[in-house]
Scaffold this motif. Structure first.
Motif, PDB file in Angstrom:
ATOM      1  N   LYS A 187      11.950   6.413 -12.549  1.00 47.59           N
ATOM      2  CA  LYS A 187      12.317   6.700 -11.172  1.00 47.59           C
ATOM      3  C   LYS A 187      11.129   7.298 -10.409  1.00 47.59           C
ATOM      4  CE  LYS A 187      16.054   8.501  -8.470  1.00 47.59           C
ATOM      5  NZ  LYS A 187      17.449   8.784  -8.430  1.00 47.59           N
ATOM      6  N   ILE A 188      10.392   8.180 -11.063  1.00 49.12           N
ATOM      7  CA  ILE A 188       9.241   8.798 -10.394  1.00 49.12           C
ATOM      8  C   ILE A 188       8.186   7.746 -10.068  1.00 49.12           C
ATOM      9  CG2 ILE A 188       7.270  10.335 -10.779  1.00 49.12           C
ATOM     10  CD1 ILE A 188       9.247  12.116 -12.330  1.00 49.12           C
ATOM     11  N   SER A 189       7.918   6.848 -11.019  1.00 46.70           N
ATOM     12  CA  SER A 189       6.854   5.884 -10.754  1.00 46.70           C
ATOM     13  C   SER A 189       7.302   4.815  -9.766  1.00 46.70           C
ATOM     14  CB  SER A 189       6.363   5.253 -12.056  1.00 46.70           C
ATOM     15  OG  SER A 189       7.436   4.623 -12.683  1.00 46.70           O
ATOM     16  N   LEU A 190       8.592   4.776  -9.430  1.00 42.59           N
ATOM     17  CA  LEU A 190       9.065   3.799  -8.433  1.00 42.59           C
ATOM     18  C   LEU A 190       9.484   4.468  -7.131  1.00 42.59           C
ATOM     19  CD1 LEU A 190      11.145   1.502 -10.787  1.00 42.59           C
ATOM     20  CD2 LEU A 190       9.055   0.897  -9.601  1.00 42.59           C
ATOM     21  N   ILE A 191       9.158   5.754  -6.988  1.00 40.17           N
ATOM     22  CA  ILE A 191       9.657   6.513  -5.828  1.00 40.17           C
ATOM     23  C   ILE A 191       9.079   5.982  -4.520  1.00 40.17           C
ATOM     24  CG2 ILE A 191       8.010   8.409  -5.462  1.00 40.17           C
ATOM     25  CD1 ILE A 191      10.464  10.284  -5.929  1.00 40.17           C
TER      26      ILE A 191
ATOM     27  N   ALA B  33       0.827  -1.205   0.000  1.00 37.64           N
ATOM     28  CA  ALA B  33       0.000   0.000   0.000  1.00 37.64           C
ATOM     29  C   ALA B  33       0.865   1.261   0.000  1.00 37.64           C
ATOM     30  CB  ALA B  33      -0.921  -0.012   1.213  1.00 37.64           C
ATOM     31  N   LEU B  34       1.878   1.310   0.892  1.00 34.67           N
ATOM     32  CA  LEU B  34       2.723   2.504   0.974  1.00 34.67           C
ATOM     33  C   LEU B  34       3.462   2.751  -0.340  1.00 34.67           C
ATOM     34  CD1 LEU B  34       4.315   2.176   4.536  1.00 34.67           C
ATOM     35  CD2 LEU B  34       2.713   3.901   3.756  1.00 34.67           C
ATOM     36  N   THR B  35       4.002   1.675  -0.909  1.00 29.83           N
ATOM     37  CA  THR B  35       4.781   1.838  -2.143  1.00 29.83           C
ATOM     38  C   THR B  35       3.900   2.364  -3.267  1.00 29.83           C
ATOM     39  OG1 THR B  35       6.111  -0.026  -1.435  1.00 29.83           O
ATOM     40  CG2 THR B  35       6.338   0.653  -3.719  1.00 29.83           C
ATOM     41  N   VAL B  36       2.772   1.680  -3.492  1.00 27.76           N
ATOM     42  CA  VAL B  36       1.928   2.069  -4.630  1.00 27.76           C
ATOM     43  C   VAL B  36       1.351   3.458  -4.401  1.00 27.76           C
ATOM     44  CG1 VAL B  36      -0.079   1.448  -6.005  1.00 27.76           C
ATOM     45  CG2 VAL B  36       1.431  -0.333  -5.136  1.00 27.76           C
ATOM     46  N   ALA B  37       0.868   3.738  -3.176  1.00 33.09           N
ATOM     47  CA  ALA B  37       0.244   5.039  -2.919  1.00 33.09           C
ATOM     48  C   ALA B  37       1.247   6.171  -3.088  1.00 33.09           C
ATOM     49  CB  ALA B  37      -0.349   5.060  -1.518  1.00 33.09           C
ATOM     50  N   SER B  38       2.469   6.012  -2.539  1.00 28.65           N
ATOM     51  CA  SER B  38       3.444   7.103  -2.666  1.00 28.65           C
ATOM     52  C   SER B  38       3.864   7.283  -4.117  1.00 28.65           C
ATOM     53  CB  SER B  38       4.688   6.829  -1.825  1.00 28.65           C
ATOM     54  OG  SER B  38       4.348   6.231  -0.622  1.00 28.65           O
TER      55      SER B  38
ATOM     56  N   GLY C  13       7.242  -7.298  -2.662  1.00 27.85           N
ATOM     57  CA  GLY C  13       7.939  -6.291  -3.451  1.00 27.85           C
ATOM     58  C   GLY C  13       7.531  -6.341  -4.914  1.00 27.85           C
ATOM     59  N   ALA C  14       7.391  -7.547  -5.454  1.00 27.04           N
ATOM     60  CA  ALA C  14       7.006  -7.664  -6.857  1.00 27.04           C
ATOM     61  C   ALA C  14       5.629  -7.059  -7.072  1.00 27.04           C
ATOM     62  CB  ALA C  14       7.031  -9.130  -7.284  1.00 27.04           C
ATOM     63  N   VAL C  15       4.693  -7.370  -6.163  1.00 24.39           N
ATOM     64  CA  VAL C  15       3.348  -6.795  -6.298  1.00 24.39           C
ATOM     65  C   VAL C  15       3.427  -5.270  -6.187  1.00 24.39           C
ATOM     66  CG1 VAL C  15       1.055  -6.692  -5.281  1.00 24.39           C
ATOM     67  CG2 VAL C  15       2.269  -8.858  -5.370  1.00 24.39           C
ATOM     68  N   ALA C  16       4.175  -4.781  -5.194  1.00 31.96           N
ATOM     69  CA  ALA C  16       4.272  -3.334  -4.970  1.00 31.96           C
ATOM     70  C   ALA C  16       4.876  -2.634  -6.183  1.00 31.96           C
ATOM     71  CB  ALA C  16       5.113  -3.057  -3.728  1.00 31.96           C
TER      72      ALA C  16
ATOM     73  N   VAL D 245       9.038   3.171  -3.410  1.00 35.92           N
ATOM     74  CA  VAL D 245       9.918   2.179  -2.786  1.00 35.92           C
ATOM     75  C   VAL D 245      10.633   2.802  -1.579  1.00 35.92           C
ATOM     76  CG1 VAL D 245      12.059   0.899  -3.182  1.00 35.92           C
ATOM     77  CG2 VAL D 245      10.215   0.803  -4.850  1.00 35.92           C
ATOM     78  N   GLN D 246      10.908   4.109  -1.663  1.00 36.23           N
ATOM     79  CA  GLN D 246      11.598   4.781  -0.564  1.00 36.23           C
ATOM     80  C   GLN D 246      10.750   4.812   0.704  1.00 36.23           C
ATOM     81  OE1 GLN D 246      13.276   8.569  -1.624  1.00 36.23           O
ATOM     82  NE2 GLN D 246      13.671   7.935  -3.715  1.00 36.23           N
ATOM     83  N   VAL D 247       9.426   4.779   0.529  1.00 34.02           N
ATOM     84  CA  VAL D 247       8.537   4.768   1.693  1.00 34.02           C
ATOM     85  C   VAL D 247       8.240   3.325   2.103  1.00 34.02           C
ATOM     86  CG1 VAL D 247       6.356   5.619   2.599  1.00 34.02           C
ATOM     87  CG2 VAL D 247       7.558   6.927   0.863  1.00 34.02           C
ATOM     88  N   GLY D 248       7.963   2.489   1.091  1.00 32.89           N
ATOM     89  CA  GLY D 248       7.624   1.103   1.376  1.00 32.89           C
ATOM     90  C   GLY D 248       8.736   0.345   2.074  1.00 32.89           C
ATOM     91  N   GLN D 249       9.977   0.750   1.818  1.00 39.87           N
ATOM     92  CA  GLN D 249      11.105   0.053   2.437  1.00 39.87           C
ATOM     93  C   GLN D 249      11.052   0.150   3.957  1.00 39.87           C
ATOM     94  OE1 GLN D 249      14.815   1.848   1.362  1.00 39.87           O
ATOM     95  NE2 GLN D 249      14.206   3.881   2.039  1.00 39.87           N
ATOM     96  N   ALA D 250      10.389   1.188   4.495  1.00 38.93           N
ATOM     97  CA  ALA D 250      10.285   1.322   5.954  1.00 38.93           C
ATOM     98  C   ALA D 250       9.522   0.127   6.523  1.00 38.93           C
ATOM     99  CB  ALA D 250       9.595   2.634   6.311  1.00 38.93           C
ATOM    100  N   ALA D 251       8.426  -0.268   5.842  1.00 40.19           N
ATOM    101  CA  ALA D 251       7.647  -1.416   6.317  1.00 40.19           C
ATOM    102  C   ALA D 251       8.458  -2.703   6.178  1.00 40.19           C
ATOM    103  CB  ALA D 251       6.338  -1.501   5.549  1.00 40.19           C
ATOM    104  N   VAL D 252       9.215  -2.808   5.086  1.00 32.24           N
ATOM    105  CA  VAL D 252      10.074  -3.986   4.902  1.00 32.24           C
ATOM    106  C   VAL D 252      11.073  -4.084   6.051  1.00 32.24           C
ATOM    107  CG1 VAL D 252      11.879  -4.975   3.452  1.00 32.24           C
ATOM    108  CG2 VAL D 252       9.835  -4.026   2.397  1.00 32.24           C
TER     109      VAL D 252
END
Lengths: 523, 258
Positions: free
Chosen positions: B53-57, B27-32, B112-115, B59-66
């Motif tokens: 890079k913008i559409s994968l940005i 959720a965090l990755t896709v939403a951000s 990660g793959a889904v995100a 990941v910088q937020v989702g990594q916190a949950a990881v």
């Protein structure tokens, strides 16, 4: 089996041992007897100092040239660094007096980014804060006191004095069809600016009191134009700011002076002009005088300077220190839940809100001391290292420096209370640490070092607890100076104490909620 | 190893947090990512932005949950004392950590793959509307494009390496609050240090050794020559961090009392 009355047990301890002072003492005993927490606080202070000194010693500036000595930066009457660069046509004035002129035009030229590399692209135009008008100044030394009434390129008539002060007059520009009159008078230490559309009906613009203005001053016409500023976002999350040449030209006539004014020709000074290595002026200003009309061209600005390092650039370690503080503050409460000590604590002091309040007092006090130690060392020492490395650090008053140091310590202390409250709410350290970091640290990083547009970054620093970082801004934003005022450049959208108040609001809210939940829930 | 894997899988699967955190990663990755894609625009004159890079940005937020997931996978056991049972049942401690790392890798790969796919899809849907069109010099986002595919696959691997780095740190410090603090300092604070220092050589060096900056180089598809590290070399820096953390955490796990 015995019968008869039984005297109920009475403790020999005197009553009143769950007073707030005792609770604070109990919490302090808990804190200081866990070695890891004390070490954590020392690490926080140490990391603030070491990271700050590391980044300060990593900043080296060299001005080039044979002597490699940077030119001295003028300092204004208020102690701030200033830019004092303009063309001045002046005479000396002894005692009270004044100057009245009519201004009939203001034009200029601006250099735009080259389309063909190497070919200068210069277009006609006037910068919004280009200035032309009359000035009374304490000599021609850069940084000396002055007051001026002026017409600007896009912000109407202004009265400015001593670099930081600015009062708006009526809006509008100037042209041959609608000339405007300006007047500046001196009476003792008080200087008053007037403007008029016809030279007969005058409106007061403002008054300036220049303490210690000597009896003899310079009075005359001046023109200045700050450079043209463009900002370009770069890919790594920063931005490049370009400041390109711009000059302004104004025509004055019907110049009249009052008071004991020196005779002879007008003196002409290109104050603060940049010199080429061979000594010739770079982008000189000038004046053409013909039949009582003065056409003056000037380059530069008369304004506080924002170009340089700030004392808060030594505070690179605060974010790391803040995370350490958050971890300790959260564990200060969650470890009680994990070990079951909270049951003993609440048994000893059944009024639960007071237990949490005592914890907040202890963690805030300890963090404040650690933060004060860290910031109190790194700000003066880091600034000294920066200056030794050839960097120009914008000077600030001792009061501002103390506000930055004490403010950072207070920021850490309030953040610790916020983290403690989150710990009490979540009762689990992982969730509380993550939430506290996500609320305070993450918005600040996103706002100051990412690809976020400046508008979004400013909203983050208004609405989230990260607004508290505004307390470390030492150089204020001046509306009358064109600048790149964005979080990435160290400018916060809220005033220092207002931003700090936002963080305090969050801490109070979280602590209130934590007390409410602690009362309701079983432990 | 099979027994250890099975045990670790059972433990991680039956903790309520795991599912929530995996959902949070997605959720965090896709939403951000979607929010970032919605805020940037590319005018007709063209722009410097890197659409991949913008559409994968996010990941910088989702990594916190990881990171939290990986930390809790081991510190959760220290918190409850379960670690003693674990190590009594499976005395080969290195193998226990390896089994944890394997299970985490699998879970992070899946989430990660889904995100990342969701983020690329969001970028593909949103970016053309903001001016990222072939007419403005940006072809539509497509995984059949070599650099974009590398950015997407690299982002999934990046998340896996973040999980392993966090696991290693957590094994070393044994406390969830401290471990999360250390990991966030390593990731986020370290990533902005280069911007706080004015000396260009220091900036470059700090950028190159920062796990987040170097690791995310794998997402770049434009202006590759301006990066201090090539995309795969950047991911290699993060892999070195993860390996060092796992080795350090593993050896401490072996030598210390639980």
């Amino acid at each position: 089996m015995s019968s008869g009355t039984v005297t109920p047990y009475r403790s020999g301890l005197r009553t009143g041992r769950d007073g707030f002072a005792q609770l604070v003492r109990a919490e302090w005993t808990k804190f200081r007897t866990v070695r890891g927490w004390l070490i954590g606080m020392m690490v926080a202070a140490l990391v603030i100092v070491l990271l700050g000194l590391l980044s300060a010693s990593g900043s080296q500036t060299s001005c080039g040239g044979p002597s490699d000595v940077c030119p001295a930066v003028p300092v204004g009457p208020g102690g701030e660094a200033v830019e004092d660069k303009f063309y001045f046509v002046h005479r000396s004035l002894a005692g009270d007096g004044g100057i009245t002129v009519r201004m009939t035009s203001m034009t200029g030229q601006i250099r735009l980014p080259d389309i063909t590399p190497g070919t200068r692209r210069v277009v006609p135009g006037v910068e919004p804060w280009a200035k032309a008008g009359v000035m009374i100044k304490d000599g021609t030394r850069q940084g000396s006191a002055y007051a001026a009434t002026m017409i600007t390129g896009g912000h109407g008539v202004r009265m400015q004095h001593d670099f930081t002060e600015d009062v708006a007059g009526r809006p509008g520009g100037v042209s041959a069809a609608s000339p405007r009159w300006l007047r500046l008078t001196r009476s003792g230490e008080e200087l008053t600016g007037y403007e008029s559309a016809d030279g007969a009906h005058w409106t007061k613009v403002g008054t300036a009191r220049l303490a210690g203005l000597p009896a003899t001053v310079q009075v005359g016409l001046f023109v200045a134009s700050p450079g043209d500023l463009t900002v370009k976002q770069t890919d790594l999350g920063g931005s490049t700011v370009q400041n390109r040449f711009a000059e302004a030209t104004a025509a004055f006539d019907q110049v009249s002076l009052e008071g004991k004014v020196s005779g002879g020709a007008w003196s002409r000074d290109d104050i603060g002009v940049t010199r080429e290595p061979d000594g010739s002026p770079h982008h000189p200003g000038g004046v053409v005088e013909s039949g009582g009309t003065f056409t003056v061209t000037g380059v530069g600005d008369i304004a506080p300077l924002a170009d340089g390092q700030t004392i808060e650039s030594t505070l690179t370690g605060v974010l790391t220190g803040l995370i350490v503080v958050i971890v300790v503050a959260v564990m200060f409460i969650t470890s009680e839940h994990r070990r079951g000590l909270i049951r003993t604590s609440l048994l000893a002091s059944p009024r639960r809100g007071r237990v949490l309040a005592a914890k907040a007092v202890v963690i805030a006090a300890v963090t404040f001391v650690a933060g004060l130690a860290g910031a109190g060392v790194v700000v003066p020492l880091g600034t000294w290292i920066l200056r030794a490395g050839g960097n120009y650090v914008l000077p600030v008053s001792l009061l501002t420096e103390s506000r930055v140091v004490v403010g950072v310590a207070a920021l850490l202390a309030v953040a610790a209370v916020f983290a403690l409250a989150l710990g009490a709410l979540f009762r689990r350290s992982a969730a509380a640490v993550t939430a506290a970091i996500a609320a305070i640290v993450l918005p600040h990083i996103l706002a100051t070092a990412s690809v976020l547009p400046a508008g979004a970054a400013q909203w983050l620093l208004r609405l989230t607890p990260a607004a508290g970082f505004a307390i470390q801004q030492s150089i204020p934003e001046y509306p009358q100076v064109i600048g790149h005022y964005v979080p990435q450049a160290g400018y916060y959208p809220l005033a220092p104490w207002a931003g700090f108040a936002v963080l305090c609001g969050y801490a109070v809210l979280a602590l209130g909620l934590a007390v409410f939940m602690l009362r309701r829930r079983d432990v | 190893m099979r027994r250890e894997l099975r045990a670790e899988w059972t433990k991680l699967r039956t903790v309520a947090d795991t599912g929530r955190l995996l959902l949070a990663v997605i959720a965090l990755t896709v939403a951000s990512s979607a929010a970032a894609a919605a805020t940037v625009s590319c005018p007709a004159a063209g722009c410097d932005h890197d659409p991949a890079k913008i559409s994968l940005i996010g990941v910088q937020v989702g990594q916190a949950a990881v990171a939290v997931l990986a930390v809790l996978a081991i510190t959760g056991e220290y918190g409850t004392g379960m670690i003693r049972t674990t190590l009594a049942a499976m005395p080969r401690r290195g193998t226990v950590l390896a089994a944890k790392a394997t299970v985490l890798t699998g879970l992070t790969l899946a989430a990660g793959a889904v995100a990342v796919l969701g983020s690329v899809l969001a970028g593909w849907l949103i970016l053309p509307g903001n001016g990222f069109t072939p007419a403005h010099g940006h072809p539509f986002l497509s995984l059949s494009d070599g650099p974009t595919l590398r950015a997407a696959v690299g982002s999934v691997l990046y998340l896996v390496l973040i999980a392993l780095l966090s696991l290693g740190v957590a094994a070393a410090v044994r406390d969830s609050a401290t471990a999360i603090g250390v990991v966030f300092v390593l990731l986020y604070v370290f990533s902005i240090l280069p911007f706080m220092i004015s000396d260009p050589d220091w900036q470059r060096l700090l950028w190159q050794i920062s796990p987040m900056n170097a690791g995310l180089a794998v997402q770049a598809t434009t202006n590759l020559s301006s990066l201090p590290l090539s995309p795969w070399a950047g991911l290699g820096v993060l892999a070195a961090w993860a390996a060092a953390a796992l080795l350090g955490g593993g050896s401490l796990l072996r030598v210390r009392d639980a």
